[in-house]
Write an enzyme that holds these catalytic residues in place. Sequence first.
Site, PDB file in Angstrom:
ATOM      1  N   LYS A  77     -59.511  50.247  59.794  1.00 14.14           N
ATOM      2  CA  LYS A  77     -60.126  50.313  61.124  1.00 14.14           C
ATOM      3  C   LYS A  77     -59.710  49.079  61.903  1.00 14.14           C
ATOM      4  CE  LYS A  77     -63.233  52.263  63.822  1.00 14.14           C
ATOM      5  NZ  LYS A  77     -62.230  52.226  64.901  1.00 14.14           N
ATOM      6  N   LYS A 113     -54.823  46.562  62.548  1.00  9.22           N
ATOM      7  CA  LYS A 113     -54.769  46.198  63.968  1.00  9.22           C
ATOM      8  C   LYS A 113     -53.468  46.737  64.533  1.00  9.22           C
ATOM      9  CE  LYS A 113     -57.282  43.842  66.941  1.00  9.22           C
ATOM     10  NZ  LYS A 113     -58.746  43.717  66.968  1.00  9.22           N
ATOM     11  N   THR A 197     -69.997  45.100  71.334  1.00  6.97           N
ATOM     12  CA  THR A 197     -69.530  43.788  70.856  1.00  6.97           C
ATOM     13  C   THR A 197     -70.370  42.685  71.502  1.00  6.97           C
ATOM     14  OG1 THR A 197     -67.346  44.776  70.643  1.00  6.97           O
ATOM     15  CG2 THR A 197     -67.469  42.396  70.429  1.00  6.97           C
TER      16      THR A 197
HETATM   17  P1  NAD Z   1     -60.798  42.284  77.865  1.00  8.50           P
HETATM   18  O1  NAD Z   1     -59.383  42.538  78.122  1.00  8.50           O
HETATM   19  O2  NAD Z   1     -61.820  43.307  78.248  1.00  8.50           O
HETATM   20  O3  NAD Z   1     -61.251  40.901  78.563  1.00  8.50           O
HETATM   21  C1  NAD Z   1     -60.590  39.702  78.335  1.00  8.50           C
HETATM   22  C2  NAD Z   1     -61.212  38.657  79.263  1.00  8.50           C
HETATM   23  O4  NAD Z   1     -60.614  37.389  78.976  1.00  8.50           O
HETATM   24  C3  NAD Z   1     -60.980  38.938  80.748  1.00  8.50           C
HETATM   25  O5  NAD Z   1     -62.135  38.614  81.471  1.00  8.50           O
HETATM   26  C4  NAD Z   1     -59.845  37.973  81.073  1.00  8.50           C
HETATM   27  O6  NAD Z   1     -59.813  37.616  82.435  1.00  8.50           O
HETATM   28  C5  NAD Z   1     -60.241  36.802  80.207  1.00  8.50           C
HETATM   29  N1  NAD Z   1     -59.142  35.855  80.045  1.00  8.50           N
HETATM   30  C6  NAD Z   1     -57.843  36.121  79.793  1.00  8.50           C
HETATM   31  N2  NAD Z   1     -57.139  34.983  79.804  1.00  8.50           N
HETATM   32  C7  NAD Z   1     -58.021  33.981  80.043  1.00  8.50           C
HETATM   33  C8  NAD Z   1     -57.903  32.586  80.174  1.00  8.50           C
HETATM   34  N3  NAD Z   1     -56.721  31.970  80.073  1.00  8.50           N
HETATM   35  N4  NAD Z   1     -59.035  31.856  80.424  1.00  8.50           N
HETATM   36  C9  NAD Z   1     -60.233  32.463  80.569  1.00  8.50           C
HETATM   37  N5  NAD Z   1     -60.400  33.798  80.454  1.00  8.50           N
HETATM   38  C10 NAD Z   1     -59.310  34.534  80.195  1.00  8.50           C
HETATM   39  O7  NAD Z   1     -60.889  41.931  76.302  1.00  8.50           O
HETATM   40  P2  NAD Z   1     -62.133  42.062  75.345  1.00  8.50           P
HETATM   41  O8  NAD Z   1     -62.136  43.414  74.755  1.00  8.50           O
HETATM   42  O9  NAD Z   1     -63.345  41.530  76.028  1.00  8.50           O
HETATM   43  O10 NAD Z   1     -61.683  41.052  74.181  1.00  8.50           O
HETATM   44  C11 NAD Z   1     -61.888  39.648  74.279  1.00  8.50           C
HETATM   45  C12 NAD Z   1     -61.815  39.076  72.862  1.00  8.50           C
HETATM   46  O11 NAD Z   1     -62.795  39.710  72.036  1.00  8.50           O
HETATM   47  C13 NAD Z   1     -60.482  39.284  72.139  1.00  8.50           C
HETATM   48  O12 NAD Z   1     -60.250  38.193  71.280  1.00  8.50           O
HETATM   49  C14 NAD Z   1     -60.745  40.535  71.302  1.00  8.50           C
HETATM   50  O13 NAD Z   1     -59.897  40.612  70.177  1.00  8.50           O
HETATM   51  C15 NAD Z   1     -62.172  40.280  70.900  1.00  8.50           C
HETATM   52  N6  NAD Z   1     -62.914  41.473  70.477  1.00  8.50           N
HETATM   53  C16 NAD Z   1     -63.044  42.553  71.289  1.00  8.50           C
HETATM   54  C17 NAD Z   1     -63.791  43.646  70.842  1.00  8.50           C
HETATM   55  C18 NAD Z   1     -64.059  44.843  71.724  1.00  8.50           C
HETATM   56  O14 NAD Z   1     -64.840  45.703  71.308  1.00  8.50           O
HETATM   57  N7  NAD Z   1     -63.478  44.931  72.920  1.00  8.50           N
HETATM   58  C19 NAD Z   1     -64.346  43.642  69.559  1.00  8.50           C
HETATM   59  C20 NAD Z   1     -64.187  42.521  68.767  1.00  8.50           C
HETATM   60  C21 NAD Z   1     -63.470  41.436  69.237  1.00  8.50           C
END
Ligand code: NAD
Length: 423
Positions: A77, A113, A197
């Site tokens: 997953k 992944k 999350t």
């Molecule tokens: P997303 O694409 O929805 O959002 C990413 C956010 O980070 C955006 O607001 C973007 O503007 C911001 N960002 C990007 N570059 C940046 C920078 N230089 N400085 C500050 N902010 C910046 O992504 P997401 O799904 O929210 O994922 C974010 C993190 O959480 C990642 O590491 C991802 O692997 C992790 N994650 C996501 C999920 C999920 O369910 N979406 C689950 C577990 C972990």
Amino acid sequence: MSTQTANAPAHESMFEAVLARLDVAAKLMNMSEDVATILRSPIKQVKVALPVMMDNGKIEVFEGYRIVHSTVLGPSKGGIRYAMDVNQDEVMALAAWMSFKCAVANLPYGGAKGGIKCDPRTMSVGELERLTRAYATAMKDVFGVNRDIPAPDMGTSGREMAWILDEFNKVTGEDSPGVITGKPIVVGGSLGRDAATGRGVMVNTLAALKKMGLNPKEVTAAVQGFGNVGSHAARLLSEQGIKIVAIGDHTATFYNENGIDINAALEFAAKNNRVLKGFNGGTLINANDILTCNCDVLVPAALQNVITDEIAQNIQAKLIVEGANGPTMPEADPILNEKNIVVVPDILANAGGVTVSYFEWVQNKAGYYWSENEVNTKHDEKMEIAFAHVWDNASIFKTSMRIAAYITALQKIEQGVKLKGNY
Ligand code: NAD
């Protein structure tokens, strides 16, 4: 918390950094060398070239990956990331974290992944759809409802999941909604998945504050990232009475010691291409200052490797809850431990997403759908159990929450390897 540290050297490779922490945990818990050897190599690595017709009439070829790290505890997953820095090493690290995350959350899954090296912000919807469908077709023999189940990650959302589902169903001739999670509700998604999350971040924050003897209504928090994880985390934390003093994304970062109105920020982002640039609910600050600003709780929910050793020296928060995957570099771990900052590590703190993905998969398999309240109640219970398990292991093994989370995962995976046997 004890000050036992990871003692890991600086690493160029993200996967090496995962292995360094795995080594520390394996040694502390006295894990079998054979199991560590197995976990050092992902079981499947697929790299594809995806030719896509761009809107300008020219073909562009994109690199796509799917890496399965482990299937010891069940089908693999893990999410699919669209970003320019996607590469094999990063996907390997993220896949391994998924194996550990699923084990920590006690889900019947291994870890995987996927990713495509692309910049989704500069592509049209049509280009993204063609790229996503090309990827789904290329991965038709990797994905499967009982084999490997993708989900959204950075740069992808329910929209891409629906395209992948449709393409997979066309190619296989079957209707299998459980082959992918994080789908829009109408095509088999689960209520509560979008916010899951961020919800997990909130539940872990409350659990940690309770252990630390802090009242949520008297603490402040800073949240880096305002995408799926960061925006829901900020909203849910503020609903618990925590004052959010800083938020930021890749376009702008704001501080307001009186608290930022998160609903206003959400409304602003919804009307402005999902970014914060132009928001007027706080003072504009430098992007990196959000990590070291005056707050009690820091939630990095954007990028990996943002908490370097230098940043760690200057962090003022007492508690870090890692919404993002891999926000803390291994060399920052000992500094945070020495400063007695409690770190709820990514493989626990952001496990809410995969937990509700699991619920989505269960509902798809049963063909029977739960209410949002049922999803949230089951989620909160699972997260609280996972937090307690990791907290207890931190005290039993006299180590940090990060290493304790690895130990919690490795205890299960080691049992699985031993019970299933080998060639
Ligand atoms: P997303 O694409 O929805 O959002 C990413 C956010 O980070 C955006 O607001 C973007 O503007 C911001 N960002 C990007 N570059 C940046 C920078 N230089 N400085 C500050 N902010 C910046 O992504 P997401 O799904 O929210 O994922 C974010 C993190 O959480 C990642 O590491 C991802 O692997 C992790 N994650 C996501 C999920 C999920 O369910 N979406 C689950 C577990 C972990």
